[in-house]
Write a protein that holds these residues in place. Structure first.
Motif, PDB file in Angstrom:
ATOM      1  N   THR A 144       8.879   6.328  14.340  1.00 40.67           N
ATOM      2  CA  THR A 144       8.016   5.311  13.725  1.00 40.67           C
ATOM      3  C   THR A 144       8.874   4.398  12.869  1.00 40.67           C
ATOM      4  N   THR A 145       8.755   3.098  13.094  1.00 39.62           N
ATOM      5  CA  THR A 145       9.611   2.142  12.387  1.00 39.62           C
ATOM      6  C   THR A 145       8.803   0.926  11.943  1.00 39.62           C
ATOM      7  N   ASN A 146       9.328   0.251  10.924  1.00 40.65           N
ATOM      8  CA  ASN A 146       8.689  -1.016  10.551  1.00 40.65           C
ATOM      9  C   ASN A 146       9.183  -2.153  11.451  1.00 40.65           C
TER      10      ASN A 146
ATOM     11  N   SER B  73       5.047  -0.359  12.954  1.00 44.18           N
ATOM     12  CA  SER B  73       3.993  -0.695  12.000  1.00 44.18           C
ATOM     13  C   SER B  73       3.968  -2.203  11.803  1.00 44.18           C
TER      14      SER B  73
ATOM     15  N   THR C 286      10.688   9.634  11.178  1.00 43.72           N
ATOM     16  CA  THR C 286      10.021   8.627  10.372  1.00 43.72           C
ATOM     17  C   THR C 286      10.802   8.502   9.071  1.00 43.72           C
ATOM     18  N   GLY C 287      10.204   7.878   8.056  1.00 45.63           N
ATOM     19  CA  GLY C 287      10.913   7.690   6.786  1.00 45.63           C
ATOM     20  C   GLY C 287       9.903   7.484   5.667  1.00 45.63           C
ATOM     21  N   GLY C 288      10.288   6.733   4.725  1.00 42.75           N
ATOM     22  CA  GLY C 288      11.134   5.579   4.614  1.00 42.75           C
ATOM     23  C   GLY C 288      11.298   4.870   5.961  1.00 42.75           C
ATOM     24  N   GLU C 289      12.361   4.148   6.066  1.00 44.20           N
ATOM     25  CA  GLU C 289      12.604   3.475   7.331  1.00 44.20           C
ATOM     26  C   GLU C 289      13.740   4.201   8.057  1.00 44.20           C
TER      27      GLU C 289
ATOM     28  N   TYR D 115       0.832  -1.212   0.000  1.00 48.10           N
ATOM     29  CA  TYR D 115       0.000   0.000   0.000  1.00 48.10           C
ATOM     30  C   TYR D 115       0.862   1.257   0.000  1.00 48.10           C
TER      31      TYR D 115
ATOM     32  N   MET E 154       4.094   8.222   0.146  1.00 50.02           N
ATOM     33  CA  MET E 154       4.058   8.229   1.610  1.00 50.02           C
ATOM     34  C   MET E 154       5.455   8.006   2.199  1.00 50.02           C
TER      35      MET E 154
ATOM     36  N   GLU F   5      -6.992   3.938   9.025  1.00 47.44           N
ATOM     37  CA  GLU F   5      -7.654   3.774   7.718  1.00 47.44           C
ATOM     38  C   GLU F   5      -6.647   3.893   6.579  1.00 47.44           C
ATOM     39  N   TYR F   6      -6.887   3.116   5.588  1.00 51.59           N
ATOM     40  CA  TYR F   6      -6.060   3.110   4.372  1.00 51.59           C
ATOM     41  C   TYR F   6      -6.248   4.452   3.659  1.00 51.59           C
ATOM     42  N   MET F   7      -5.115   5.138   3.409  1.00 50.69           N
ATOM     43  CA  MET F   7      -5.208   6.476   2.820  1.00 50.69           C
ATOM     44  C   MET F   7      -4.690   6.480   1.378  1.00 50.69           C
TER      45      MET F   7
ATOM     46  N   VAL G 286      -2.509  -0.822   9.427  1.00 49.51           N
ATOM     47  CA  VAL G 286      -3.341  -0.239   8.370  1.00 49.51           C
ATOM     48  C   VAL G 286      -4.322  -1.333   7.947  1.00 49.51           C
TER      49      VAL G 286
ATOM     50  N   GLY H 262       6.582  10.328   5.135  1.00 52.76           N
ATOM     51  CA  GLY H 262       6.725   9.818   6.499  1.00 52.76           C
ATOM     52  C   GLY H 262       5.437   9.356   7.144  1.00 52.76           C
ATOM     53  N   GLY H 263       4.331   9.437   6.403  1.00 53.53           N
ATOM     54  CA  GLY H 263       3.055   8.958   6.936  1.00 53.53           C
ATOM     55  C   GLY H 263       2.480   9.945   7.932  1.00 53.53           C
TER      56      GLY H 263
END
Ligand code: SAM
Ligand code: SF4
Length: 327
Positions: free
Chosen positions: A95-97, A119, A66-69, A27, A322, A188-190, A160, A326-327
């Motif tokens: 914020t990280t994956n 995430s 944030t990022g990317g990662e 996404y 995104m 919500e999916y943006m 998400v 950085g979301g």
């Protein structure tokens, strides 16, 4: 205090430190990745620190990396450590994956990071690989466990929710909060730059999600505090963790928006869904004074739109992906 034209108090800066990423979430990014911003155009940590110091004196007190990662950028721990020494910044988060988190959690904590958002869109290992196009489910969980161990708290898990992809896992995510001190947040999916697959039809709306969680147990509202942002907070009766509901599409919370975003290449974005960008890099690199940079911040405040236009005929998907915002 920084006020925009609509009398919103702006105290939050989200800094995307890189557009690089070690996952390819469907996404967010295409399989082959995106064309990358050249290194020479990405703001150095020194440039970022200068900006944050100036903005902090004007009223920015909350910073998220944030990022990317963000954890793929070299030197991130030292950067966190420098940021944590800016006394006006009262809330510093990331914020990280989660993929590299196990190796970084303790150092980030020591460097002064207060809390972390991770995430994670599925609790199923195979599905993780399907959604992110990479393996790493176990690694992310090890990262979450390490973050708990070193008390990077609170730990928020961002999911998400997308119809047909992971919408059958709403309940499983909520159940995690019964026995873990985690905050599970449904988002919500943006629509974003890569949102080719995005349609209104595959958004699972927050009211739908809430109804499903309520079928598990009583949802008790929790009053918001000043750091909560757009999430509506709840606790399942008897749970030690929390549930957060974030509905940028169905429940647009623009009237309470307190944020600005900084892209890796030094543009301030005043709204996630607007392509209006205010350049700061050219001032940083061409001898701009602190006053010049402060003025750019004021331009951003003046141009921050009243609201986004998703769900209206005026809406256009934004150009930037995104992962570069950085979301
Ligand atoms: N790579 C880090 C991560 O995934 O946490 C930080 C950057 S990522 C762009 C920040 C957040 O944006 C993640 O929680 C991700 O799930 C979310 N995101 C990306 N694309 C999205 C979309 N189209 N709709 C909703 N959230 C999205
Ligand atoms: Fe990378 Fe985060 Fe985008 Fe996934 S959501 S591709 S982890 S930037």
């Amino acid at each position: 205090m920084l006020l925009d034209l609509y009398k919103r108090s702006i105290n939050y800066l989200r800094i995307s430190v890189t557009d690089r990423c070690n996952l390819r979430c469907r996404y967010c990014m295409p399989e082959e990745g995106l064309s990358l911003i050249p290194h020479s155009e990405i703001l150095s940590y020194e440039e970022l620190l200068r900006l944050v110091r100036i903005f902090a004196l004007e009223g920015i007190s909350k910073v998220r990396l944030t990022g990317g990662e963000p954890l793929v950028r070299k030197g991130i721990v030292d950067f966190v450590s420098q940021l944590s020494m800016i006394k006006e910044i009262k809330d510093l988060s990331l914020t990280t994956n989660g993929l590299l988190l196990k190796g970084y959690a303790a150092d980030l904590k020591r460097a002064g990071l207060k809390r972390i958002n991770i995430s994670l869109d599925t609790l199923n290992c195979n599905r993780f690989s399907l959604i992110t196009r990479r393996d790493g489910y176990e690694q992310v969980w090890q990262g979450i466990e390490e973050a708990m161990k070193v008390s990077l708290s609170p730990i928020k898990i961002n999911m998400v929710a997308i119809k047909g992809l992971n919408d059958d896992e709403i309940e499983s995510f909520a159940l995690i909060t019964l026995h873990h001190p985690l905050i599970v947040r449904y988002i919500e999916y943006m629509p974003s730059g890569n949102g080719e697959e995005w349609t209104e039809g595959n958004i699972l709306t927050i009211p739908e999600i809430k109804k499903r969680v309520e079928a598990i147990g009583k949802l008790i509202p929790i009053p918001s505090d000043q750091w909560d942002g757009p999430a509506r907070r709840f606790r399942l009766e008897g749970a030690i963790g929390e549930i957060g509901l974030i509905g940028p599409v169905s429940d647009h919370f623009c009237e309470a928006c307190n944020r600005l975003r900084l892209t890796p290449d030094g543009k301030i974005r005043t709204c996630l869904f607007s392509d209006e960008e205010i350049d700061v890099r050219s001032f940083l690199r061409n001898g701009g004074s602190d006053e010049d940079l402060r003025k750019q911040l004021l331009v951003a405040l003046r141009t921050k739109p009243e609201r986004h236009h998703i769900n209206t005929h005026q809406f256009k998907k934004c150009q930037r992906n995104m992962s570069a915002i950085g979301g």
